[in-house]
Scaffold this active site. Sequence first.
Site, PDB file in Angstrom:
ATOM      1  N   GLY A  28       0.756  -1.297   0.083  1.00  0.00           N
ATOM      2  CA  GLY A  28      -0.368  -0.036   0.144  1.00  0.00           C
ATOM      3  C   GLY A  28       1.038   1.170  -0.183  1.00  0.00           C
ATOM      4  N   GLU A  40      11.946  -4.133  -4.167  1.00  0.00           N
ATOM      5  CA  GLU A  40      11.641  -4.434  -5.491  1.00  0.00           C
ATOM      6  C   GLU A  40      12.146  -4.417  -6.556  1.00  0.00           C
ATOM      7  OE1 GLU A  40       8.366  -1.467  -5.065  1.00  0.00           O
ATOM      8  OE2 GLU A  40       7.592  -2.731  -5.961  1.00  0.00           O
ATOM      9  N   SER A  84       7.956   4.544 -12.395  1.00  0.00           N
ATOM     10  CA  SER A  84       8.023   4.504 -14.053  1.00  0.00           C
ATOM     11  C   SER A  84       9.915   4.524 -13.681  1.00  0.00           C
ATOM     12  CB  SER A  84       7.230   5.419 -14.736  1.00  0.00           C
ATOM     13  OG  SER A  84       8.505   6.608 -14.274  1.00  0.00           O
ATOM     14  N   ASN A  85       9.860   3.882 -15.456  1.00  0.00           N
ATOM     15  CA  ASN A  85      11.072   4.213 -15.826  1.00  0.00           C
ATOM     16  C   ASN A  85      12.020   5.361 -16.128  1.00  0.00           C
ATOM     17  OD1 ASN A  85      10.879   1.116 -15.078  1.00  0.00           O
ATOM     18  ND2 ASN A  85      12.313   0.580 -17.360  1.00  0.00           N
TER      19      ASN A  85
HETATM   20  C1  LIG Z   1       0.375  -3.272 -13.273  1.00  0.00           C
HETATM   21  C2  LIG Z   1       1.363  -2.340 -11.858  1.00  0.00           C
HETATM   22  C3  LIG Z   1       1.475  -2.498 -10.365  1.00  0.00           C
HETATM   23  C4  LIG Z   1       0.915  -1.616  -9.659  1.00  0.00           C
HETATM   24  N1  LIG Z   1       1.279  -2.779  -8.244  1.00  0.00           N
HETATM   25  C5  LIG Z   1       1.514  -1.793  -7.157  1.00  0.00           C
HETATM   26  C6  LIG Z   1       0.981  -2.157  -5.824  1.00  0.00           C
HETATM   27  O1  LIG Z   1       1.137  -3.334  -5.389  1.00  0.00           O
HETATM   28  N2  LIG Z   1       1.768  -1.089  -4.872  1.00  0.00           N
HETATM   29  C7  LIG Z   1       1.586   0.041  -5.199  1.00  0.00           C
HETATM   30  O2  LIG Z   1       2.019   0.880  -3.915  1.00  0.00           O
HETATM   31  N3  LIG Z   1       1.578   0.231  -6.153  1.00  0.00           N
HETATM   32  C8  LIG Z   1       1.231  -0.459  -7.226  1.00  0.00           C
HETATM   33  N4  LIG Z   1       2.033   0.119  -8.465  1.00  0.00           N
HETATM   34  C9  LIG Z   1       1.856   2.028  -8.791  1.00  0.00           C
HETATM   35  C10 LIG Z   1       2.771   2.882  -9.770  1.00  0.00           C
HETATM   36  O3  LIG Z   1       4.148   2.838  -8.298  1.00  0.00           O
HETATM   37  C11 LIG Z   1       2.862   4.011 -10.069  1.00  0.00           C
HETATM   38  O4  LIG Z   1       2.477   3.411 -10.768  1.00  0.00           O
HETATM   39  C12 LIG Z   1       3.864   4.558 -10.163  1.00  0.00           C
HETATM   40  O5  LIG Z   1       4.907   4.658  -9.033  1.00  0.00           O
HETATM   41  C13 LIG Z   1       3.969   5.612 -11.384  1.00  0.00           C
HETATM   42  O6  LIG Z   1       2.587   6.436 -10.539  1.00  0.00           O
HETATM   43  P1  LIG Z   1       1.503   7.057 -11.443  1.00  0.00           P
HETATM   44  O7  LIG Z   1       0.084   5.517 -11.696  1.00  0.00           O
HETATM   45  O8  LIG Z   1       0.759   8.189 -10.202  1.00  0.00           O
HETATM   46  O9  LIG Z   1       1.806   8.259 -12.668  1.00  0.00           O
HETATM   47  P2  LIG Z   1       2.031   9.565 -12.260  1.00  0.00           P
HETATM   48  O10 LIG Z   1       2.738   9.867 -11.113  1.00  0.00           O
HETATM   49  O11 LIG Z   1       0.572  10.458 -13.253  1.00  0.00           O
HETATM   50  O12 LIG Z   1       3.050   9.649 -13.463  1.00  0.00           O
HETATM   51  C14 LIG Z   1       3.043   9.407 -15.153  1.00  0.00           C
HETATM   52  C15 LIG Z   1       3.176   9.935 -15.897  1.00  0.00           C
HETATM   53  O13 LIG Z   1       4.616  10.506 -15.899  1.00  0.00           O
HETATM   54  C16 LIG Z   1       5.827  10.788 -15.635  1.00  0.00           C
HETATM   55  N5  LIG Z   1       6.521  11.434 -14.606  1.00  0.00           N
HETATM   56  C17 LIG Z   1       6.259  11.547 -13.482  1.00  0.00           C
HETATM   57  N6  LIG Z   1       6.895  12.242 -13.144  1.00  0.00           N
HETATM   58  C18 LIG Z   1       7.823  12.644 -13.472  1.00  0.00           C
HETATM   59  C19 LIG Z   1       9.558  13.294 -14.050  1.00  0.00           C
HETATM   60  N7  LIG Z   1       9.475  13.852 -12.007  1.00  0.00           N
HETATM   61  N8  LIG Z   1      10.009  12.985 -14.038  1.00  0.00           N
HETATM   62  C20 LIG Z   1      10.178  12.744 -15.502  1.00  0.00           C
HETATM   63  N9  LIG Z   1       8.857  11.589 -16.226  1.00  0.00           N
HETATM   64  C21 LIG Z   1       8.040  11.835 -14.923  1.00  0.00           C
HETATM   65  C22 LIG Z   1       5.790   8.930 -15.627  1.00  0.00           C
HETATM   66  O14 LIG Z   1       7.285   8.004 -15.655  1.00  0.00           O
HETATM   67  C23 LIG Z   1       4.914   8.662 -15.961  1.00  0.00           C
HETATM   68  O15 LIG Z   1       4.250   8.112 -17.230  1.00  0.00           O
HETATM   69  C24 LIG Z   1       1.355  -0.463  -9.458  1.00  0.00           C
HETATM   70  C25 LIG Z   1       1.487   0.018 -11.161  1.00  0.00           C
HETATM   71  C26 LIG Z   1       0.804  -1.160 -11.872  1.00  0.00           C
HETATM   72  C27 LIG Z   1       1.041  -0.213 -13.321  1.00  0.00           C
END
Ligand SMILES: Cc1cc2nc3c(=O)[nH]c(=O)nc-3n(C[C@H](O)[C@H](O)[C@H](O)COP(=O)(O)OP(=O)(O)OC[C@H]3O[C@@H](n4cnc5c(N)ncnc54)[C@H](O)[C@@H]3O)c2cc1C
Length: 378
Positions: free
Chosen positions: A131, A248, A364-365
């Site tokens: 979480g 992780e 994200s990458n």
């Molecule tokens: C299949 C899956 C399983 C997951 N499981 C879990 C889980 O079990 N527990 C949990 O807690 N979370 C989980 N996650 C969440 C995951 O950690 C987040 O989706 C991830 O950290 C990205 O956050 P966001 O989705 O809010 O995207 P955002 O933060 O809104 O990002 C959107 C886009 O903007 C880019 N971006 C954002 N900020 C920057 C920056 N500063 N510089 C460059 N680019 C940027 C990102 O790379 C991305 O491409 C899961 C996600 C997926 C897809």
Amino acid sequence: MLTDALTEPGLADFRAKVRVFLTGNLPDDLRRAASRATSVFIDPAVTLPWQRILNARGWAAPDWPAEFGGPGWSEIERYIFAAECAAAGAPGLAPMGLKMVAPVIMHYGTPEQRAHYLPRILSGEDYWCQGFSEPGAGSDLASLQLRAVPDGDDYVLNGSKIWTTHAHFANRMFALVRTSTEGKPQAGISFLLLDMKAPGITVEPIRTLAGDHEFNQVFFDDVRVPQANRLGGENEGWSVAKHLLTFERGGKYAPGLIGRLERLRGEDGIGPVLRAELDREAIGLAALQALEIKAMRGLGGSPALYASVLKILGTEAAQRIDTLACEIAGPAAWADADGQTPAELAVAVPRYLNDRAASIYAGSNEIQRDLIARLMLG
Ligand SMILES: Cc1cc2nc3c(=O)[nH]c(=O)nc-3n(C[C@H](O)[C@H](O)[C@H](O)COP(=O)(O)OP(=O)(O)OC[C@H]3O[C@@H](n4cnc5c(N)ncnc54)[C@H](O)[C@@H]3O)c2cc1C
């Protein structure tokens, strides 16, 4: 496709012992189910029976120190074990307990927390979910808002977590919660271990692009969690989370990918162009394997730096292999009408779709590249 380290003298006996065990103990139905799995997060109906078999042999947690129940293997032996399991088609175990929360319980837990949780993680009695993310806090994780307000011996939690993988299976969650709004956002976060059956927790499914039910949104409505379930100090959860994220993101991507690639290379009727691309991937994976072994042995570079580098290389390789699998499968990737299509090809499209998420989850990458730049350039 073995790096030199994996062929060092003395390892042949170990590899043979693992192979004998896998031949005799990996049930066909679990291997078949794993071969058709469309995600790295395989259903616990498949992974838990395998975890129990491994645990009975003392091999469920190869990376754990022996004092907590690990087998006491060297880094290379652990790597060989992962490679042999992948080559045999064994289901990958859920990482949230064994690989993510367990190391931080070992590091930050009280003796009581270690004694309570670690054996239950090993046996599979506790199944964990993570979480961390919230609707308004993903990449910018430190902005999380789920409030935990002290009340007697408990905290009272209100808010929600999202994208929570396997929350619908889990009986335990490790969560980041806000215990203070003073100072920097990172300074007001605590790390809690909580019971998913606690009154006030609701799990709502979210379906993925591929149609899978893999993750969820989890709502907290006046949920009471004992303060004794906090890992580390109050408002010191950010350090615990950063420690956990290295486990992780880092680790071993190459063994599973090499297993997949070798199965694809074994398919008939692949033209020379695709075969050359498969060969190119094989070379890349050998390099990734060498880097993973270097990281495991702690040979230079910070664990966080390795974790981010490996996460990018591993997930991007997975996505390229998915694309190749779809190209090799052709129409079979869409419809396995007679059920006779080899598993690697029959699940090519669902895996392709599912793995789009690999460059997003665990941070994200793009964020990993940012972290690498900060760690290397200061
Ligand atoms: C299949 C899956 C399983 C997951 N499981 C879990 C889980 O079990 N527990 C949990 O807690 N979370 C989980 N996650 C969440 C995951 O950690 C987040 O989706 C991830 O950290 C990205 O956050 P966001 O989705 O809010 O995207 P955002 O933060 O809104 O990002 C959107 C886009 O903007 C880019 N971006 C954002 N900020 C920057 C920056 N500063 N510089 C460059 N680019 C940027 C990102 O790379 C991305 O491409 C899961 C996600 C997926 C897809």
